[in-house]
Design an enzyme around this catalytic site. Sequence first.
Site, mmCIF file in Angstrom:
data_model
loop_
_atom_site.group_PDB
_atom_site.id
_atom_site.type_symbol
_atom_site.label_atom_id
_atom_site.label_comp_id
_atom_site.label_asym_id
_atom_site.label_seq_id
_atom_site.Cartn_x
_atom_site.Cartn_y
_atom_site.Cartn_z
ATOM 1 N N LYS A 1 48.139 27.559 85.233
ATOM 2 C CA LYS A 1 48.505 27.779 83.899
ATOM 3 C C LYS A 1 47.295 26.917 83.196
ATOM 4 C CE LYS A 1 53.525 29.768 84.934
ATOM 5 N NZ LYS A 1 54.262 29.823 84.156
ATOM 6 N N TYR B 1 54.020 39.842 82.232
ATOM 7 C CA TYR B 1 55.115 39.221 82.502
ATOM 8 C C TYR B 1 56.210 40.502 81.873
ATOM 9 C CZ TYR B 1 54.290 34.436 83.981
ATOM 10 O OH TYR B 1 53.787 33.919 84.768
ATOM 11 N N ASN C 1 54.641 24.869 82.391
ATOM 12 C CA ASN C 1 54.780 24.654 84.342
ATOM 13 C C ASN C 1 53.524 24.552 85.028
ATOM 14 O OD1 ASN C 1 55.232 26.827 84.335
ATOM 15 N ND2 ASN C 1 57.168 27.221 84.617
ATOM 16 N N HIS D 1 52.522 29.306 88.506
ATOM 17 C CA HIS D 1 52.999 30.711 89.160
ATOM 18 C C HIS D 1 52.902 30.904 90.154
ATOM 19 C CE1 HIS D 1 54.468 35.033 88.920
ATOM 20 N NE2 HIS D 1 53.083 35.128 89.303
ATOM 21 N N GLU E 1 52.190 41.654 92.094
ATOM 22 C CA GLU E 1 50.598 40.831 91.046
ATOM 23 C C GLU E 1 49.129 40.956 91.274
ATOM 24 O OE1 GLU E 1 54.462 38.302 89.526
ATOM 25 O OE2 GLU E 1 53.232 37.489 90.857
HETATM 26 N N1 UDP Z 1 59.374 30.840 81.085
HETATM 27 C C1 UDP Z 1 59.579 30.124 79.681
HETATM 28 N N2 UDP Z 1 61.196 30.043 79.279
HETATM 29 C C2 UDP Z 1 62.686 29.986 80.059
HETATM 30 C C3 UDP Z 1 62.295 30.433 81.206
HETATM 31 C C4 UDP Z 1 60.844 30.618 81.718
HETATM 32 O O1 UDP Z 1 58.904 29.954 78.804
HETATM 33 O O2 UDP Z 1 63.108 29.106 79.641
HETATM 34 C C5 UDP Z 1 58.436 30.314 81.483
HETATM 35 C C6 UDP Z 1 57.783 30.019 82.432
HETATM 36 O O3 UDP Z 1 56.438 29.708 82.144
HETATM 37 C C7 UDP Z 1 57.529 30.489 83.640
HETATM 38 C C8 UDP Z 1 58.212 32.156 83.362
HETATM 39 O O4 UDP Z 1 58.185 31.953 82.411
HETATM 40 O O5 UDP Z 1 57.304 30.313 84.995
HETATM 41 C C9 UDP Z 1 58.655 33.076 84.530
HETATM 42 O O6 UDP Z 1 59.907 33.208 84.467
HETATM 43 P P1 UDP Z 1 60.261 33.099 85.398
HETATM 44 O O7 UDP Z 1 61.861 33.110 84.944
HETATM 45 O O8 UDP Z 1 59.742 33.788 86.616
HETATM 46 O O9 UDP Z 1 60.073 31.266 86.038
HETATM 47 P P2 UDP Z 1 59.262 31.543 87.636
HETATM 48 O O10 UDP Z 1 59.613 32.926 88.361
HETATM 49 O O11 UDP Z 1 57.938 30.935 87.034
HETATM 50 O O12 UDP Z 1 59.961 30.358 88.265
HETATM 51 MG MG MG Z 2 59.464 34.522 88.065
#
Ligand code: UDP
Ligand code: MG
Length: 140
Positions: free
Chosen positions: A10, A50, A113, A116, A127
């Site tokens: 990212k 997303y 974070n 992805h 994806e």
């Molecule tokens: N995210 C965020 N706030 C939250 C949860 C998720 O900004 O409370 C963002 C974060 O960058 C995350 C992405 O949204 O990686 C997609 O969320 P997901 O729940 O799919 O998490 P992941 O699969 O990436 O662990």
């Molecule tokens: Mg996810």
Amino acid sequence: MVERTLCLIKPDAVEKRSTGAILARIEEAGLKIIACRMRRLSKEDAGRFYIVHRERPFYGELTEFMSSGPIVSCVLEGEGAIGKWRDLMGATDPAKAPEKSIRRDFGTNVERNATHGSDAQETARWEIGFFFAEQELLSE
Ligand code: UDP
Ligand code: MG
């Protein structure tokens, strides 16, 4: 089973010059990089990627962040690649990710974070197709 999964580095991690260190961890874990490139997403691109999160309160900020700078997109291949890559990354929130995980070591907060990873075979297929054409996957 040999699987393929999408990895994104990212904008936060690219900005911090963590790309090389993250790619090294992927290769050291035995996953094979079969496609890799840099790209800058528009906010609309990030919104499409997303789209499953469109109703979530963080959607606007997330798409803003994901289009704020270049990202690296890669396709990883290997035995159980989807779960393996998610294990390497750790939990979504870097503070809750285990020690030595990528998100713990390179992430900043629950949004920024570092990486992805696809969460299932169906989403991985979609994806990967979002970023790459089939003939760009150099699996041999
Ligand atoms: N995210 C965020 N706030 C939250 C949860 C998720 O900004 O409370 C963002 C974060 O960058 C995350 C992405 O949204 O990686 C997609 O969320 P997901 O729940 O799919 O998490 P992941 O699969 O990436 O662990
Ligand atoms: Mg996810």
